[in-house]
Motif scaffolding. Structure first.
Motif, mmCIF file in Angstrom:
data_model
loop_
_atom_site.group_PDB
_atom_site.id
_atom_site.type_symbol
_atom_site.label_atom_id
_atom_site.label_comp_id
_atom_site.label_asym_id
_atom_site.label_seq_id
_atom_site.Cartn_x
_atom_site.Cartn_y
_atom_site.Cartn_z
ATOM 1 N N LYS A 371 33.790 21.170 26.759
ATOM 2 C CA LYS A 371 32.199 21.963 26.455
ATOM 3 C C LYS A 371 31.476 20.524 25.789
ATOM 4 O O LYS A 371 29.770 20.520 25.941
ATOM 5 N N THR A 372 31.875 19.528 24.974
ATOM 6 C CA THR A 372 31.466 18.163 24.059
ATOM 7 C C THR A 372 31.192 17.495 25.484
ATOM 8 O O THR A 372 29.410 16.651 25.213
ATOM 9 N N LEU A 373 31.516 16.962 26.558
ATOM 10 C CA LEU A 373 31.222 16.385 27.395
ATOM 11 C C LEU A 373 29.939 16.775 28.387
ATOM 12 O O LEU A 373 28.837 16.646 28.886
ATOM 13 N N MET A 374 29.940 17.928 28.948
ATOM 14 C CA MET A 374 29.444 18.571 29.818
ATOM 15 C C MET A 374 27.253 19.053 28.667
ATOM 16 O O MET A 374 26.869 19.189 29.121
ATOM 17 N N ALA A 375 28.110 18.488 27.297
ATOM 18 C CA ALA A 375 26.420 18.596 26.882
ATOM 19 C C ALA A 375 26.044 16.567 27.117
ATOM 20 O O ALA A 375 24.588 16.491 26.219
ATOM 21 N N ILE A 376 26.107 16.326 27.258
ATOM 22 C CA ILE A 376 26.491 14.753 27.733
ATOM 23 C C ILE A 376 25.070 14.446 28.699
ATOM 24 O O ILE A 376 26.197 14.524 30.045
ATOM 25 N N PRO A 377 23.656 14.538 29.054
ATOM 26 C CA PRO A 377 23.265 14.597 30.441
ATOM 27 C C PRO A 377 23.742 13.521 31.708
ATOM 28 O O PRO A 377 23.689 13.650 32.395
ATOM 29 N N GLU A 378 24.526 12.357 30.822
ATOM 30 C CA GLU A 378 24.518 11.466 31.874
ATOM 31 C C GLU A 378 25.935 11.267 32.176
ATOM 32 O O GLU A 378 26.521 10.680 33.076
ATOM 33 N N ILE A 379 26.370 12.383 31.740
ATOM 34 C CA ILE A 379 28.427 12.527 31.876
ATOM 35 C C ILE A 379 27.724 13.182 32.948
ATOM 36 O O ILE A 379 27.277 14.250 33.326
ATOM 37 N N ALA A 421 30.137 8.694 23.872
ATOM 38 C CA ALA A 421 31.713 10.013 25.000
ATOM 39 C C ALA A 421 32.238 10.317 24.309
ATOM 40 O O ALA A 421 32.531 11.565 23.144
ATOM 41 N N VAL A 422 32.974 8.814 23.145
ATOM 42 C CA VAL A 422 34.262 8.624 22.487
ATOM 43 C C VAL A 422 33.212 9.544 21.175
ATOM 44 O O VAL A 422 33.946 10.398 20.631
ATOM 45 N N ALA A 423 32.812 9.205 21.156
ATOM 46 C CA ALA A 423 32.256 9.262 19.657
ATOM 47 C C ALA A 423 31.640 10.490 19.748
ATOM 48 O O ALA A 423 32.414 12.275 18.359
ATOM 49 N N ALA A 424 30.759 11.941 20.691
ATOM 50 C CA ALA A 424 30.695 13.148 20.148
ATOM 51 C C ALA A 424 31.879 13.612 20.850
ATOM 52 O O ALA A 424 32.478 14.699 19.752
ATOM 53 N N LEU A 425 33.361 13.238 21.590
ATOM 54 C CA LEU A 425 34.736 14.134 21.371
ATOM 55 C C LEU A 425 35.201 14.093 19.685
ATOM 56 O O LEU A 425 35.782 14.981 19.802
ATOM 57 N N ARG A 426 35.211 12.906 19.111
ATOM 58 C CA ARG A 426 35.444 12.893 18.094
ATOM 59 C C ARG A 426 35.453 13.688 17.360
ATOM 60 O O ARG A 426 36.100 14.539 16.168
ATOM 61 N N GLY A 430 38.496 15.773 15.787
ATOM 62 C CA GLY A 430 39.367 15.273 15.306
ATOM 63 C C GLY A 430 40.117 14.899 15.306
ATOM 64 O O GLY A 430 40.893 14.652 15.091
ATOM 65 N N VAL A 431 40.240 13.806 16.748
ATOM 66 C CA VAL A 431 41.159 12.626 17.146
ATOM 67 C C VAL A 431 40.276 11.745 18.223
ATOM 68 O O VAL A 431 39.303 12.406 18.571
ATOM 69 N N THR A 432 41.026 11.094 18.128
ATOM 70 C CA THR A 432 39.379 9.671 19.060
ATOM 71 C C THR A 432 40.748 9.513 20.466
ATOM 72 O O THR A 432 42.196 8.552 20.818
ATOM 73 N N PRO A 433 40.041 9.653 21.345
ATOM 74 C CA PRO A 433 40.041 10.133 22.636
ATOM 75 C C PRO A 433 39.629 9.016 23.142
ATOM 76 O O PRO A 433 39.420 7.682 23.002
ATOM 77 N N ASN A 434 40.586 7.788 24.129
ATOM 78 C CA ASN A 434 40.253 7.128 25.392
ATOM 79 C C ASN A 434 39.475 7.569 26.352
ATOM 80 O O ASN A 434 39.447 8.890 26.926
ATOM 81 N N VAL A 435 38.363 6.773 26.680
ATOM 82 C CA VAL A 435 37.077 8.058 27.225
ATOM 83 C C VAL A 435 37.292 6.918 28.165
ATOM 84 O O VAL A 435 36.525 5.077 28.274
ATOM 85 N N LYS A 436 37.127 6.857 29.808
ATOM 86 C CA LYS A 436 37.416 6.296 31.371
ATOM 87 C C LYS A 436 36.490 6.762 31.674
ATOM 88 O O LYS A 436 35.953 7.773 32.465
ATOM 89 N N LEU A 437 35.201 5.558 31.957
ATOM 90 C CA LEU A 437 33.435 6.535 32.902
ATOM 91 C C LEU A 437 34.040 6.123 34.021
ATOM 92 O O LEU A 437 34.744 4.947 34.712
#
Ligand code: ADP
Ligand code: ZN
Length: 464
Positions: A371-379, A421-426, A430-437
């Motif tokens: 849900k979080t990722l798909m709300a970012i248009p560049e993703i 993307a990291v900030a939106a997911l955090r 409530g946890v900070t993920p690694n994000v790899k594009l």
């Protein structure tokens, strides 16, 4: 607008009466199986609190033709609320009674077997009599009709045919409705597109993950589904997906997309379906009795609270199931639907109770990440979740494709996107993920239900 107006719009008290009558018939029928015969041998309640079936797998043919006859006092409920006195049936019960422990009719009455896709363990088998198949087809016809499908439509069914219920389930329903059906199944994307284009298909049934993947083939073939096809409706289901994914598919194809929910244990698709209003899925309560329970305590939850969906079949003949724990998480939506149907609505499934991830003590469902990722248009359209142990801590990593139609930036902008993307997911998790594009279309895809979670803590465990 309605396939069966009377039953779809029946007033709630008449519906409850219908349900109670059918529930009692179902209980009587269920007692004809070895499993329920034993469980309910002394009547309905007390003994049922323990799982009565010992779980010795039957020898081939062990139960065929010799279902346990109902014994002892009969079970007759005087109100639907009394159903809560009966014990749940679980997927493990089905597995332990493999193959014929739940069969209530002689094998010669059975005309079809389906099997669950076994996303989270061994498959289970489900049997159908001619009447079961007929009811199922009728339910699918009801679902399709509800969203505006009519005889003159052309239906391309891109769900798997075979043991999986998605293909054959819709196939029979579409035929019942009288729609020309193209039983193409999944995969072979260029041929799919060729059929869509030349047969002027107007309706499709497709896995949401495959709908997104298929779009990249249109791009490769320099076609635009909005201009070059005649599509107007898609049914998506069989795997959890977010509202954002639905909207994305609607935009990419320029169509209306409806959520379809079901599971092989009930029949397959056709259990709950969105109407034209797209505000929740009507559970077809003349065939299934739904409850929402707390997955931990097993208590029935007050209306509106999110929990696990439990379903009781009301009309199934070969294999009735009483209080079956689906493990799917949802809630009843309050209020009436503007479409006039009275059957209660559930919210979209957010995941299964067993796919919750616990990351350093924080509970996360994969659908929150989507849900979080798909709300970012560049993703872009595909992503994958990995969990590892690093210095005794859980590490959540997300690989996600970029959307090259929107993102044309420099390396520095890529870095900014990654930070976003990291900030939106955090914020969501409530946890900070690694994000790899990663590059578009570079993540693995499958023809069946998509697998997005790879949990490497303590060896490879099952994911979605
Ligand atoms: P398996 O349990 O092995 O996946 P099935 O093919 O019977 O076997 O799939 C049913 C399951 O698929 C449901 O219990 C649910 O978890 C998932 N599912 C089906 N439709 C949807 C949907 N519309 N949204 C989310 N999940 C769905
Ligand atoms: Zn409705």
């Amino acid at each position: 607008m309605y396939w069966e107006k009377e039953v779809e719009t029946m007033d709630r008290s008449a519906l409850a009466g219908l349900q109670l009558g059918r529930l009692n018939e179902s209980l009587t029928r269920a007692r004809g199986s070895a499993f329920y015969g034993k469980r309910f041998a002394g009547g309905a309640s007390s003994e049922g609190a323990q799982p009565a079936y010992a779980g010795t797998p039957a020898q081939p043919g062990g139960y065929a033709g010799t279902p346990a006859k109902p014994a002892g006092s009969s079970i007759e409920l005087s109100g639907l609320e009394e159903l809560t006195d009966l014990p749940f049936t679980t997927k493990d019960d089905l597995r332990n009674a493999f193959p014929y422990g739940f069969l209530t009719v002689d094998l010669q009455e059975v005309i079809r077997l389906h099997s669950s896709s076994g996303t989270t363990g061994n498959p289970t088998v489900v049997f159908h009599t001619p009447r079961d198949i007929d009811h199922w087809g009728n339910l699918i016809a009801r679902c399709m009709y509800t969203t505006g499908v009519r005889k003159q439509d052309v239906f391309q069914n891109m769900m798997g045919y075979g043991l999986f219920t998605g293909g054959l389930g819709f196939h029979y329903g579409a035929e019942k409705l009288g729609v020309m059906t193209i039983p193409i199944g999944p995969g072979n994307s260029k041929r799919q597109i060729w059929f869509l284009k030349h047969l002027k298909a107007t309706v499709i049934h497709i896995l949401p993950s495959y709908a997104l993947r298929l779009y990249s083939f249109f791009e490769e073939m320099q076609l635009d589904p909005k201009k070059d096809l005649h599509l107007r409706i898609a049914f998506i289901g069989a795997e959890p997906h977010s509202e954002e994914i639905r909207r994305k598919i609607e935009e990419l194809y320029g169509i209306k997309v409806y959520n379809s929910y079901g599971l092989s244990e009930m029949c397959g698709p056709g259990v709950a379906f969105e109407c034209e209003c797209q505000v929740g899925l009507h559970v077809w309560e003349d065939h299934f009795y739904p409850e929402i329970i707390d997955p931990v305590s097993g208590e029935v939850l007050p209306e509106g609270e999110r929990g696990e969906l439990v379903l009781t079949t009301l009309t199934r003949e070969a294999m009735p199931l009483i209080r079956y724990r689906t493990r799917d998480l949802t809630r009843f939506l309050p209020g009436e639907c503007p479409c006039g149907r009275t059957h209660r609505r559930i919210d979209r499934i957010t995941g299964r109770s067993d796919d919750m991830l616990i990351i350093n003590g924080v509970n996360i469902f994969p659908i929150q990440i989507e849900k979080t990722l798909m709300a970012i248009p560049e993703i872009g359209r595909n992503y994958l979740i990995e969990i590892n142990k690093e210095n005794f801590m859980d590490r959540l990593s997300v690989k996600v494709e970029i959307n090259e139609e929107v993102f044309h930036g420099t390396l520095a902008e890529l870095e900014k996107l990654q930070i976003k993307a990291v900030a939106a997911l955090r914020a969501e998790l409530g946890v900070t993920p690694n994000v790899k594009l990663v590059e578009p279309s570079s993540l693995p895809v499958s023809e069946g239900k998509v697998r997005r979670v790879y949990d490497y803590r303590g060896g490879e465990q099952g994911g979605l």
